[in-house]
Design an enzyme around this catalytic site. Structure first.
Site, PDB file in Angstrom:
ATOM      1  N   LYS A  53      44.857  59.905  -4.806  1.00 17.97           N
ATOM      2  CA  LYS A  53      45.599  60.610  -5.854  1.00 17.97           C
ATOM      3  C   LYS A  53      46.847  59.814  -6.251  1.00 17.97           C
ATOM      4  CE  LYS A  53      43.678  64.952  -4.259  1.00 17.97           C
ATOM      5  NZ  LYS A  53      43.800  66.160  -3.455  1.00 17.97           N
ATOM      6  N   GLN A  97      48.379  69.096  -0.293  1.00 21.21           N
ATOM      7  CA  GLN A  97      47.061  68.685   0.193  1.00 21.21           C
ATOM      8  C   GLN A  97      46.562  69.678   1.254  1.00 21.21           C
ATOM      9  OE1 GLN A  97      45.125  66.113  -1.008  1.00 21.21           O
ATOM     10  NE2 GLN A  97      43.562  67.019   0.301  1.00 21.21           N
ATOM     11  N   ASP A 120      46.808  72.170  -9.351  1.00 23.31           N
ATOM     12  CA  ASP A 120      45.518  72.381  -8.686  1.00 23.31           C
ATOM     13  C   ASP A 120      44.838  73.658  -9.184  1.00 23.31           C
ATOM     14  OD1 ASP A 120      44.574  70.405  -7.007  1.00 23.31           O
ATOM     15  OD2 ASP A 120      45.810  71.025  -5.293  1.00 23.31           O
TER      16      ASP A 120
END
Ligand code: NDP
Length: 292
Positions: A53, A97, A120
């Protein structure tokens, strides 16, 4: 023999488009978009995802400060970190994460993210907005799945779509996005009876299960579009999808490989969501703030 949907190539073209937009913003004197990446502990898989990422962010020109926190962190301490990032006007997107260590209240942490920075798309406000058909951040893997299907040129409208898996982060949102595009959608799961008879109806099949090669050739309608979201580590240390690629590619019309399918597109969509978050937080000159 199927046509391979090259998720890696598609992700590069998405990232190149974002990179061009970020350069255009810079040429107008605007700051770079910023994605704060939070990693807790040192799980090797999480580290590897985060690395992918951050390197994509570097490629497109998005700032991506990496906030590394110890596995011993408490829920309260992590909540304080999220609040700090929420309050920082230079941060457009916040990525925590997952998974978090077991002792941390994951829901509390995700719920604490400012929905306008929730790139997200896991915050309940964004999930509700998705199901209500309102503007929102859509989770990255489902968005990537739709782009992969659309890249085949096949019209989703009216097709029978079967999604195997009903998780909140993949299966359910993929199903909603397919429904929004007027597919007739079936969601299958571990209690589905005679899964093969269900999947054989699918013009579009999305596998998001987490069981290596469980979707076999006899479960596929000839010519179907097969999107494999699964990332599984097999006993020999190799990566395998949820689909038996070798055999299924003899029957399907289009198929994504693993690796090189849904994975890179997930990261590209994270960059796209971060750019959208930047637009929503900034005064952008007319013509520069358009979703690709
Ligand atoms: P979850 O474990 O949260 O969900 C798995 C789903 O599969 C559940 O709904 C489960 O059903 C269903 N399932 C399990 N066994 C069967 C079976 N035998 N038959 C039918 N359905 C079954 O997984 P995720 O959705 O988080 O992830 C799925 C896969 O996608 C994993 O391999 C993961 O690594 C990968 N992934 C890849 C991403 C990417 O970037 N490419 C991003 C996210 C995930 P039930 O609900 O009944 O238990």
């Amino acid at each position: 023999m199927s046509k391979i949907i090259d998720g890696k190539a598609l992700s590069v073209s998405v990232k190149d488009s974002i990179r061009g937009k970020v350069q255009e913003l810079a040429s107008k004197g605007l700051r770079r978009p910023c994605l704060a990446v939070v990693i807790v502990g040192d799980d090797p898989a999480s580290r590897s995802y985060v690395k992918g990422k951050v390197s994509a962010a570097e490629y497109v020109g998005i700032d991506s400060p990496l906030i590394e926190l110890p596995a011993s962190i408490t829920t309260g301490e992590l909540l304080a970190e999220v609040q700090r990032l929420n309050a920082d006007p230079s941060v457009d997107g916040i990525l925590i994460q997952l998974p978090l260590p077991e002792h941390v209240d994951e829901n509390a942490v995700l719920d604490a993210i400012d929905p306008s920075k929730d790139v997200d798309g896991f915050h309940p406000s964004n999930v509700a907005a998705l199901w209500l058909g309102r503007p929102c951040f859509v989770p990255c893997t489902p968005l990537g799945v739709i782009k992969l299907i659309e890249s085949t040129g096949i019209d989703i409208k009216g097709k029978n779509a079967v999604v195997v898996g009903r998780s909140n982060i993949v299966g359910k949102p993929v199903a909603k996005l397919l429904l929004d595009r007027n597919a007739t959608v079936t969601i299958a799961h571990s209690r589905t009876v005679d899964l093969a008879s269900v999947t054989r109806q699918a013009d579009i099949l999305v596998a998001a299960v987490g069981r290596p090669r469980m979707i076999t050739a006899d479960m596929i309608k000839p010519g179907a579009v097969v999107i494999d979201v699964g990332i599984n580590r097999t006993a020999d240390g190799k990566l395998a999808g949820d689909v038996d690629f070798e055999a299924v590619s003899q029957v399907a019309g289009f198929i994504t490989p693993v690796p090189g399918g849904a994975g890179p597109m997930t990261i590209a969509m994270l960059m796209e969501n971060t750019l959208q978050a930047f637009y929503s937080h900034s005064i952008v000159p007319e013509g520069l703030g358009v979703r690709s």
